[in-house]
Design an enzyme around this catalytic site. Structure first.
Site, PDB file in Angstrom:
ATOM      1  CG  ASP A 238      -2.402   0.465   0.892  1.00 13.76           C
ATOM      2  OD1 ASP A 238      -2.216   1.899   0.640  1.00 13.76           O
ATOM      3  OD2 ASP A 238      -3.209  -0.109   0.943  1.00 13.76           O
ATOM      4  CG  HIS A 261      -0.955   1.327  -3.541  1.00  7.52           C
ATOM      5  ND1 HIS A 261      -2.150   1.103  -2.720  1.00  7.52           N
ATOM      6  CD2 HIS A 261      -0.735   0.213  -4.017  1.00  7.52           C
ATOM      7  CE1 HIS A 261      -2.606  -0.149  -3.137  1.00  7.52           C
ATOM      8  NE2 HIS A 261      -1.713  -0.707  -3.749  1.00  7.52           N
TER       9      HIS A 261
END
Length: 418
Positions: A238, A261
């Site tokens: 993430d 991310h």
């Protein structure tokens, strides 16, 4: 004190209520000026408390949370700076609370590995530091969340709403925190979460999890002020770093991010009446194979708040998707975001991307983005065709909806239409 000893005895036979028992024992023992452990003499420095002297076994099978509790009570009550030592070995532990306030500066020095149990978590964190000022967590050891045992079953990677598995390391209500030299591996969810912390220095750490691991943010901030994250590697499933509500004066420098991310401010506006965000600066970072690059994100239908003075400078990208993004339609709630974004700088960004939308600004209709500057961005496209179709059917390099953007310096992509 007799009640505290009775609770400790219960803890030996019942791990289910361990978190409540640990807190009660700590408060009772300190209030009575006594320590669990019976005043045992330790070898070496009197201010270093080795968990193996309190019954910890580093075999990777024996739950050692009670040994952490006993050692911590001694460390926290010490009138002089003291250290809790985790020596070499693999120490299995369920939930651990390092609660203060403490009498002096405290250090937790990890030389071996602390491994999480795979179940038995009644709270949203595995290791919690709370109300402990002047604390140092240092390595070279490893905090292993063993998330690989539960990622497929928790379902949070596919659900909009779910109860996240526990964060590996949470720091809450702390002034003066330093974390260095440790590695965090395969957290069940967030690796590190800072909440209501002031004056934080995180450096020379490693955070590692597979790209497909769900919700494994590297470092997440909420109401955190005066934070430095430098000289570290973060590769996870993430956001590498996510700066959330009420955080101010945050510097992220010389961080290698990827997979993951990207480097993010947000998401903002998810909860009612969030505090403003300001002074968030990312500099001299490298991004490798990330799903997003530099991103600001806020929820639709939010309460009013501000996000100001956000700078991304001197960034190297390698095979990055979606390099530069402001997304004020994040989440699935709908409605206009009322997070007012202003004074944003993307400067000296270079490298390679695998998407042709170099710049994507989707700002709020109610509070358009103001004072956004994109300067000296040189990215080479090395991936498959993508992007948003223009009216002529071609591809455009930038998208600017409800955004006041100044493009400056050397740019190698088509700009937003005037």
């Amino acid at each position: 004190m007799a009640n505290a000893r009775m609770l400790a005895a219960k803890a030996n036979n019942n791990n289910i209520g361990s978190l409540i028992i640990m807190a009660l024992v700590f408060g009772s023992c300190v209030a009575n000026g006594e320590y669990l452990g019976g005043g045992r003499e330790l070898t070496g420095s009197p201010t270093v408390f080795d968990i193996t002297q309190f019954g910890a076994v580093g075999d990777g099978r024996t739950n050692t949370f009670k040994a952490f509790l006993k050692a911590w009570i001694q460390v926290c009550a010490s009138p002089v700076p003291a250290t809790l030592l985790v020596p070499k070995g693999n120490f299995l532990a369920g939930p651990i609370i390092f609660a203060g306030p403490c009498a002096s500066k405290v250090t937790v020095h990890v030389e071996g590995t602390i491994s999480a149990t795979t179940s038995g978590f009644a709270t949203p964190e595995w290791i919690l530091f709370e109300r402990v000022d002047n604390v140092l967590l240092t390595g070279p050891g490893t905090i292993h969340g063993r998330g690989e045992a539960i990622w497929a079953a928790d379902g949070c990677g596919k659900k909009a709403k779910c109860n996240l598995p526990p964060t590996s390391l949470k720091f809450r209500n702390i002034i003066n925190l330093e974390v260095n030299g440790i590695s965090s591996v395969n957290a069940k969810a967030f690796h590190m979460f800072l909440v209501k912390t002031v004056n934080v220095n995180i450096h020379n750490i490693k955070i590692i999890a597979p790209a497909e691991s769900p919700n494994t943010d590297g470092i997440h901030l909420s109401n955190a002020d005066n934070v430095r994250i430098v000289d570290s590697f973060i590769g996870t499933g993430d956001d590498c770093v996510s700066v959330g509500r009420g955080s101010n004066n945050v510097t992220v420098e010389r961080v290698i991010c990827g997979p993951g991310h990207g480097l993010s401010v947000g998401s903002l506006g998810k909860y009612p009446n969030e505090e403003d965000v300001s002074g968030i600066h990312f500099r001299n970072c490298t991004m490798r194979n990330t799903d997003n690059g530099l991103r600001i994100k806020s929820w639709g239908g939010s309460s009013p708040s501000k996000a100001v003075d956000i700078h991304f400078e001197d960034i190297i990208m390698e095979n990055v998707k979606n390099p530069i993004i402001i997304d004020q339609n994040y989440g699935s709630r709908g409605g206009d975001s009322r997070v007012a974004i202003s004074d944003v700088l993307f400067k000296n960004v270079r490298g390679t991307t695998i998407t042709k939308d170099f710049v994507q600004f989707s700002c709020s209709h109610s509070v358009p983005c103001k004072g956004v500057v994109v300067e000296n961005v040189n990215l080479n496209f090395v991936g498959h065709k993508g992007g948003h179709p223009s009216s002529s059917g071609g591809l455009i390099g930038s998208l600017c909806n409800n955004a006041n953007v100044l493009f400056a310096g050397k740019l190698n992509f088509p700009l937003c239409p005037k």
